[in-house]
Design a protein around this motif. Structure first.
Motif, PDB file in Angstrom:
ATOM      1  N   CYS A 127       0.839  -1.200   0.000  1.00 43.25           N
ATOM      2  CA  CYS A 127       0.000   0.000   0.000  1.00 43.25           C
ATOM      3  C   CYS A 127       0.877   1.256   0.000  1.00 43.25           C
ATOM      4  CB  CYS A 127      -0.901  -0.025   1.234  1.00 43.25           C
ATOM      5  SG  CYS A 127      -1.943   1.413   1.379  1.00 43.25           S
ATOM      6  N   GLN A 140       0.057   4.077   0.917  1.00 44.20           N
ATOM      7  CA  GLN A 140      -0.343   4.926   2.047  1.00 44.20           C
ATOM      8  C   GLN A 140       0.303   4.455   3.349  1.00 44.20           C
ATOM      9  OE1 GLN A 140      -2.235   7.519   1.512  1.00 44.20           O
ATOM     10  NE2 GLN A 140      -3.251   8.083   3.398  1.00 44.20           N
ATOM     11  N   CYS A 141       0.184   3.129   3.622  1.00 45.94           N
ATOM     12  CA  CYS A 141       0.634   2.627   4.926  1.00 45.94           C
ATOM     13  C   CYS A 141       1.729   1.558   4.831  1.00 45.94           C
ATOM     14  CB  CYS A 141      -0.555   2.070   5.712  1.00 45.94           C
ATOM     15  SG  CYS A 141      -1.175   0.510   5.041  1.00 45.94           S
ATOM     16  N   CYS A 149      -4.412  -0.502   0.176  1.00 47.36           N
ATOM     17  CA  CYS A 149      -4.906  -1.682   0.863  1.00 47.36           C
ATOM     18  C   CYS A 149      -6.370  -1.408   1.228  1.00 47.36           C
ATOM     19  CB  CYS A 149      -4.077  -1.978   2.115  1.00 47.36           C
ATOM     20  SG  CYS A 149      -4.328  -0.812   3.465  1.00 47.36           S
ATOM     21  N   CYS A 191      -6.974   1.356   3.973  1.00 42.34           N
ATOM     22  CA  CYS A 191      -6.730   2.733   3.524  1.00 42.34           C
ATOM     23  C   CYS A 191      -7.781   3.143   2.493  1.00 42.34           C
ATOM     24  CB  CYS A 191      -5.328   2.874   2.936  1.00 42.34           C
ATOM     25  SG  CYS A 191      -4.023   2.721   4.170  1.00 42.34           S
TER      26      CYS A 191
HETATM   27 ZN    ZN Z   1      -2.860   0.946   3.422  1.00 49.69          ZN
END
Ligand code: ZN
Length: 164
Positions: free
Chosen positions: A134, A136-137, A155, A158
Motif C-alpha cells: 500500500c 499509504q501505509c 490496501c 486505507c
Molecule cells: Zn494501506
C-alpha cells in the motif's frame, strides 16, 4: 451495508435480479454448475419455455440459402428453426444488412447457442493476483492490478478510510 459489515464486498447473491440458471454467468466455463450456485445462495428457478403459436412462414435453418446474395428481404418475415438446438429465431434488418455488407451467409444456429458457444471458448475465467504494498501505509496485500499498472492501489483499510 455498514452495519452488516459487508460494505465494500461484492453484491450478495440475494440481490441478483434474475435466477442464476438463466443468467449469462452459466455460459462461462466453470460457472455452469447450478448446484454449486445454489450452495452459494443464488436463486434458481425452473423456467418453462413456451413456444408461441407460429403463424409466419417457418424455414429450417439447414434450408437457408448458402449465399447471402440469394436471400431476399422476405427472410425478415420468416421464422427460422434451428433443428439441432430446437430453437426458433428471426433475422432482423440491421443483421441482414450486416451479412450483406460483409458477404456473410445467414447463421444456421440460433443466437443464444452461438453466444453461449462463443463465451465457452474463453475458458474458465481466472483472475491473476499480485502482491503489492500500500502506498499509504506500506501494508502488503494481493490485488488483480499488476505492479506495473499505473493505478494507485491502496490496501482495503486505507481505501475504506479514503472513500468513507
Ligand atoms: Zn494501506
Amino acid at each position: 451495508m455498514f452495519v452488516q459489515g459487508d460494505y465494500g464486498e461484492f453484491f450478495p447473491p440475494s440481490l441478483s435480479s434474475i435466477p442464476y440458471n438463466i443468467s449469462v454467468a452459466t455460459s462461462y466455463s466453470g460457472y455452469d454448475n447450478i448446484e454449486i450456485a445454489k450452495k452459494y445462495g443464488y436463486d434458481v428457478e425452473e423456467i418453462k419455455e413456451t413456444i408461441p403459436e407460429i403463424t409466419e412462414k417457418v424455414i429450417k435453418s439447414i434450408d437457408l440459402p448458402k449465399d447471402i446474395k440469394n436471400v431476399t428481404d422476405d427472410i425478415l418475415q420468416a421464422v427460422i428453426f434451428d433443428q439441432e438446438n430446437k430453437k426458433y429465431f428471426r433475422i432482423i434488418r440491421p443483421e441482414l444488412d450486416f451479412y450483406r455488407q460483409h458477404n456473410l451467409p445467414l447463421p444456421r444456429i440460433n443466437p443464444f447457442t452461438r453466444l453461449s458457444e462463443k463465451r465457452k471458448r474463453f475458458g474458465t475465467i481466472v483472475f491473476e493476483l499480485y502482491n503489492r504494498s500500500c502506498p499509504q501505509c506500506g501494508n502488503n496485500f494481493q490485488t488483480s492490478y499488476a505492479p506495473d499498472r499505473p493505478e494507485i492501489v491502496y490496501c482495503e483499510q486505507c481505501y475504506q478510510q479514503e472513500v468513507v
